[in-house]
Design a protein around this motif. Structure first.
Motif, PDB file in Angstrom:
ATOM      1  N   ASN A   3       7.915-111.143  42.738  1.00  0.00           N
ATOM      2  CA  ASN A   3       7.870-111.376  44.377  1.00  0.00           C
ATOM      3  C   ASN A   3       6.639-112.243  44.738  1.00  0.00           C
ATOM      4  OD1 ASN A   3      10.075-109.766  44.839  1.00  0.00           O
ATOM      5  ND2 ASN A   3       8.992-107.932  44.956  1.00  0.00           N
ATOM      6  N   PHE A  60      -2.972-113.252  54.648  1.00  0.00           N
ATOM      7  CA  PHE A  60      -1.347-112.779  54.712  1.00  0.00           C
ATOM      8  C   PHE A  60      -1.100-112.072  52.958  1.00  0.00           C
ATOM      9  CE2 PHE A  60       3.095-113.095  53.613  1.00  0.00           C
ATOM     10  CZ  PHE A  60       3.630-112.793  54.618  1.00  0.00           C
ATOM     11  N   LEU A  64      -0.271-107.971  51.949  1.00  0.00           N
ATOM     12  CA  LEU A  64       0.906-107.434  51.302  1.00  0.00           C
ATOM     13  C   LEU A  64       0.652-106.218  50.562  1.00  0.00           C
ATOM     14  CD1 LEU A  64       2.398-110.730  50.498  1.00  0.00           C
ATOM     15  CD2 LEU A  64       3.498-109.268  51.972  1.00  0.00           C
ATOM     16  N   PRO A  65       1.405-105.377  50.116  1.00  0.00           N
ATOM     17  CA  PRO A  65       1.456-104.262  49.460  1.00  0.00           C
ATOM     18  C   PRO A  65       1.187-104.656  47.875  1.00  0.00           C
ATOM     19  CG  PRO A  65       3.561-104.064  49.818  1.00  0.00           C
ATOM     20  CD  PRO A  65       2.825-105.321  50.790  1.00  0.00           C
ATOM     21  N   VAL A  66       0.076-105.386  47.532  1.00  0.00           N
ATOM     22  CA  VAL A  66      -0.179-105.654  46.156  1.00  0.00           C
ATOM     23  C   VAL A  66      -1.506-105.424  46.032  1.00  0.00           C
ATOM     24  CG1 VAL A  66       1.828-107.245  46.026  1.00  0.00           C
ATOM     25  CG2 VAL A  66      -0.565-108.041  46.901  1.00  0.00           C
ATOM     26  N   ALA A  67      -2.082-105.632  44.659  1.00  0.00           N
ATOM     27  CA  ALA A  67      -3.366-105.510  44.438  1.00  0.00           C
ATOM     28  C   ALA A  67      -3.968-106.788  44.750  1.00  0.00           C
ATOM     29  CB  ALA A  67      -3.756-104.992  42.772  1.00  0.00           C
ATOM     30  N   LYS A  68      -5.344-106.802  45.083  1.00  0.00           N
ATOM     31  CA  LYS A  68      -6.097-108.155  45.203  1.00  0.00           C
ATOM     32  C   LYS A  68      -5.932-109.086  43.947  1.00  0.00           C
ATOM     33  CE  LYS A  68      -9.487-108.691  48.491  1.00  0.00           C
ATOM     34  NZ  LYS A  68     -11.024-108.210  49.005  1.00  0.00           N
ATOM     35  N   LEU A 217     -13.112-111.319  53.097  1.00  0.00           N
ATOM     36  CA  LEU A 217     -12.012-112.240  53.852  1.00  0.00           C
ATOM     37  C   LEU A 217     -12.244-112.271  55.423  1.00  0.00           C
ATOM     38  CD1 LEU A 217      -8.984-111.272  51.648  1.00  0.00           C
ATOM     39  CD2 LEU A 217     -10.402-113.336  51.453  1.00  0.00           C
TER      40      LEU A 217
ATOM     41  N   LEU B  49      -8.398-102.139  55.972  1.00  0.00           N
ATOM     42  CA  LEU B  49      -7.408-102.555  54.958  1.00  0.00           C
ATOM     43  C   LEU B  49      -8.118-103.661  53.576  1.00  0.00           C
ATOM     44  CD1 LEU B  49      -5.893-104.421  58.338  1.00  0.00           C
ATOM     45  CD2 LEU B  49      -4.664-102.584  56.812  1.00  0.00           C
ATOM     46  N   ASN B  50      -9.259-103.214  53.459  1.00  0.00           N
ATOM     47  CA  ASN B  50      -9.775-103.563  52.363  1.00  0.00           C
ATOM     48  C   ASN B  50     -10.088-105.005  52.048  1.00  0.00           C
ATOM     49  OD1 ASN B  50     -11.211-103.065  49.925  1.00  0.00           O
ATOM     50  ND2 ASN B  50      -9.188-103.264  48.673  1.00  0.00           N
ATOM     51  N   LEU B  51     -10.192-105.645  53.421  1.00  0.00           N
ATOM     52  CA  LEU B  51     -10.232-107.054  53.451  1.00  0.00           C
ATOM     53  C   LEU B  51     -11.772-107.527  53.316  1.00  0.00           C
ATOM     54  CD1 LEU B  51      -7.663-108.271  56.356  1.00  0.00           C
ATOM     55  CD2 LEU B  51      -7.314-108.256  53.762  1.00  0.00           C
ATOM     56  N   GLU B  70      -4.434 -99.252  46.569  1.00  0.00           N
ATOM     57  CA  GLU B  70      -4.471-100.274  47.621  1.00  0.00           C
ATOM     58  C   GLU B  70      -2.740-100.730  47.836  1.00  0.00           C
ATOM     59  OE1 GLU B  70      -6.826-103.808  47.159  1.00  0.00           O
ATOM     60  OE2 GLU B  70      -6.196-104.607  48.840  1.00  0.00           O
ATOM     61  N   ALA B  71      -2.257-101.118  46.569  1.00  0.00           N
ATOM     62  CA  ALA B  71      -0.941-101.419  46.809  1.00  0.00           C
ATOM     63  C   ALA B  71       0.194-100.306  47.193  1.00  0.00           C
ATOM     64  CB  ALA B  71      -0.310-101.903  45.315  1.00  0.00           C
ATOM     65  N   LYS B  74      -0.527 -99.737  50.990  1.00  0.00           N
ATOM     66  CA  LYS B  74      -0.074-100.595  51.917  1.00  0.00           C
ATOM     67  C   LYS B  74       1.428-100.524  52.096  1.00  0.00           C
ATOM     68  CE  LYS B  74      -3.984-103.593  51.740  1.00  0.00           C
ATOM     69  NZ  LYS B  74      -4.675-104.820  51.162  1.00  0.00           N
ATOM     70  N   LYS B  75       2.310-100.157  51.273  1.00  0.00           N
ATOM     71  CA  LYS B  75       3.777 -99.861  51.200  1.00  0.00           C
ATOM     72  C   LYS B  75       3.856 -98.976  52.592  1.00  0.00           C
ATOM     73  CE  LYS B  75       5.194-100.808  46.668  1.00  0.00           C
ATOM     74  NZ  LYS B  75       5.209-100.399  45.349  1.00  0.00           N
ATOM     75  N   TYR B  79       0.738-103.393  59.310  1.00  0.00           N
ATOM     76  CA  TYR B  79      -0.440-104.230  59.929  1.00  0.00           C
ATOM     77  C   TYR B  79      -0.147-105.342  60.999  1.00  0.00           C
ATOM     78  CZ  TYR B  79      -4.670-106.887  60.464  1.00  0.00           C
ATOM     79  OH  TYR B  79      -5.926-107.580  60.829  1.00  0.00           O
ATOM     80  N   THR B  99       8.753-111.723  52.919  1.00  0.00           N
ATOM     81  CA  THR B  99       8.004-110.493  52.858  1.00  0.00           C
ATOM     82  C   THR B  99       8.767-109.461  52.704  1.00  0.00           C
ATOM     83  OG1 THR B  99       6.873-111.725  55.003  1.00  0.00           O
ATOM     84  CG2 THR B  99       6.548-109.271  55.181  1.00  0.00           C
ATOM     85  N   LYS B 101      10.770-108.606  50.468  1.00  0.00           N
ATOM     86  CA  LYS B 101      10.826-108.317  49.086  1.00  0.00           C
ATOM     87  C   LYS B 101       9.811-107.290  48.506  1.00  0.00           C
ATOM     88  CE  LYS B 101      14.308-111.159  48.246  1.00  0.00           C
ATOM     89  NZ  LYS B 101      15.663-110.774  48.066  1.00  0.00           N
ATOM     90  N   PHE B 102       8.729-107.433  49.296  1.00  0.00           N
ATOM     91  CA  PHE B 102       7.579-106.518  48.983  1.00  0.00           C
ATOM     92  C   PHE B 102       7.563-104.979  49.163  1.00  0.00           C
ATOM     93  CE2 PHE B 102       5.871-110.800  48.709  1.00  0.00           C
ATOM     94  CZ  PHE B 102       5.115-110.979  47.633  1.00  0.00           C
ATOM     95  N   TYR B 103       8.816-104.679  50.062  1.00  0.00           N
ATOM     96  CA  TYR B 103       8.714-103.311  50.955  1.00  0.00           C
ATOM     97  C   TYR B 103       9.878-102.662  50.253  1.00  0.00           C
ATOM     98  CZ  TYR B 103       4.570-104.726  53.517  1.00  0.00           C
ATOM     99  OH  TYR B 103       3.451-105.198  54.086  1.00  0.00           O
TER     100      TYR B 103
END
Lengths: 217, 239
Positions: A3, A60, A64-68, A217, B49-51, B70-71, B74-75, B79, B99, B101-103
């Motif tokens: 993805n 962006f 997303l629901p991914v690790a950094k 960020l 959000l760990n930014l 985190e992953a 975030k699912k 946000y 987008t 596809k990630f959820y």
């Protein structure tokens, strides 16, 4: 992984990254420093990084629901994809020059570097250094890419200079072999280039993951 | 169990300190995050959000620490950030296609419903959208994956009064479905209209984190609304 690569290919990439793969065809040009084609391929990848900054792609992606580290992995996967596409194109051109065009006068009289396995090895070295210097440098901040790109330009043209010079040094003529001459040596150099490419890319990826994890960020 | 817990969050910048921020969010509640510009709302949300990396403190979602999960977390969260536009030259449809596809829990019906409600044209690019429509597109992505908590940074900024009203109604409907909604705003009237709880931040410190009713009892003078109360508190601080 699938993805994040798809996101890179469809949203983050500049069309120029794909078009500039065609600079691999510069391996056909006689009397010209063919490794400049490698530089133009990296210039195409650089355009995608400009897109990344303009499009707020890093934030962006980080949301997303991914690790950094997957964000970093996506950028490396995309760059390696473009690089390997161009290497395949260069290898195809090299194979044609090594076989059907081996005796072509225009190539026999070529004073510049020949398209052979050593040239491909040098291309892999340059791509490896690009991944280390440019992509690794970008991920120190995730937005500054001027200094890393200038450093990459300097290193690339030094590498091109080395590639064009070495075979003129007495005893190193085998580096500029035609066709399948000195095949073992040439193949060994190609393998060395492949190992260097992998090592430099993995090293850069690890450093980039570490740096990207640290920055705000 | 709280759906989100922020504990003793601290982030130090050369000219700003987010100091010891703590609050909790519960499922099925709307929480307004109020404070003036520069009070620390966005810094707090970015930490959630760990930014950005807090100097100290702990953030847990669904009982799991954010760091290391985190992953997975975030699912389950949605946000949206104000008017920031992603990929200004790509069609909305293309951005949404990637987008989703990630959820794994992407809700296509919800996506179509909000697309219609927000009157967004999928063939347009963010560059062709007004600031308010950009906010709506960000919200569309946040609302389409059955998030259990929505974290929205200034979601009503740039929206016209009608759209704001619609959005606040959506928050109410989501709350009724058990979703926790956390939105930052400096438009206090938005908060008054739908929030159950209020987290009020000033100069990087949480001044109060409680239900709207308790906030009014604790801080408001007779016949004073929340906006007037917060304005007074901010003025008193500068005197």
């Amino acid at each position: 992984m699938k993805n994040i690569l798809k996101k890179e290919l469809t949203l983050s990439a500049s069309i120029l990254s794909y078009l500039f793969i065609a600079f691999g065809l510069m391996f056909f040009i006689p009397g010209y420093p063919i490794l400049c084609g490698v530089f133009f391929v990296t210039l195409g990848i650089f355009q995608s990084f400009q897109n990344v900054r303009e499009a707020n792609d890093i934030i962006f992606s980080a949301l997303l629901p991914v690790a950094k580290k997957d964000v970093v992995k996506g950028k490396f996967a995309f760059s390696c994809f473009i690089e390997l596409c161009s290497v395949i194109l260069m290898a195809t051109v090299t194979a044609i020059r090594m076989t059907v065009l081996k005796d072509a006068t225009v190539y026999q009289n070529n004073v510049m570097m020949n398209a052979n396995l050593f040239a491909l090895s040098m291309a892999l070295f340059i791509f490896g250094f690009f991944n280390l210097i440019f992509i690794g440098g970008f991920f120190k901040t995730a937005y500054k890419f001027g200094k890393p790109f200038v450093s990459h330009i300097i290193v690339t043209f030094v590498m091109i200079g080395i590639g064009e010079t070495l075979h003129h040094i007495p005893g190193l003529g085998a580096l500029n072999a035609f066709g399948f001459e000195y095949f073992s040596l040439q193949f060994g150099l190609l393998a060395l280039g492949a190992v260097a490419y992998i090592a430099l890319t993995v090293l850069s990826y690890r450093c980039a993951c570490r740096n990207f994890e640290r920055i705000d960020l | 169990m709280s759906i989100l817990e922020v504990k003793n969050l601290k982030k130090e910048y050369p000219s700003f300190l987010l100091d010891n921020v703590s609050f909790k969010l519960e499922a099925g509640r709307i929480t307004g995050f109020a404070g003036r510009n520069g009070a620390g709302k966005t810094t707090t949300i970015k930490s959630m959000l760990n930014l950005i990396h807090p100097n100290s403190g702990e953030i847990t979602f669904f009982g799991m620490p954010l760091v290391g999960n985190e992953a997975e977390i975030k699912k389950r969260i949605g946000y949206s950030t104000g008017t920031v536009s992603w990929y200004p030259r790509k069609k909305l449809n293309d951005i949404a296609l990637v987008t989703k596809k990630f959820y794994p829990n992407w809700d296509e019906d919800a996506y179509q419903k909000y697309l219609e409600l927000f009157k967004l044209d999928e063939n347009k690019t963010p560059l062709q959208l007004s600031e308010g429509m950009k906010v709506k597109f960000n919200l569309l992505l946040a609302l389409s994956h059955r998030a259990e908590i929505l974290i929205l940074d200034e979601p009503t900024g740039g929206l016209d009064p009608f759209s704001r009203d619609e959005l606040l109604d959506i928050f109410t409907a989501l709350r009724d479905d058990g979703v926790a909604v956390f939105f930052s705003t400096h438009i206090i009237s938005d908060l008054e209209k739908c929030a159950d709880d209020i987290v009020y931040i000033s100069d990087g410190k949480i001044k109060s984190a409680m239900s709207v009713k308790d906030f009014c009892s604790a801080y408001s003078h007779r016949d004073e609304n929340i906006e007037q109360t917060i304005l007074r508190l901010e003025k008193e601080k500068t005197v």
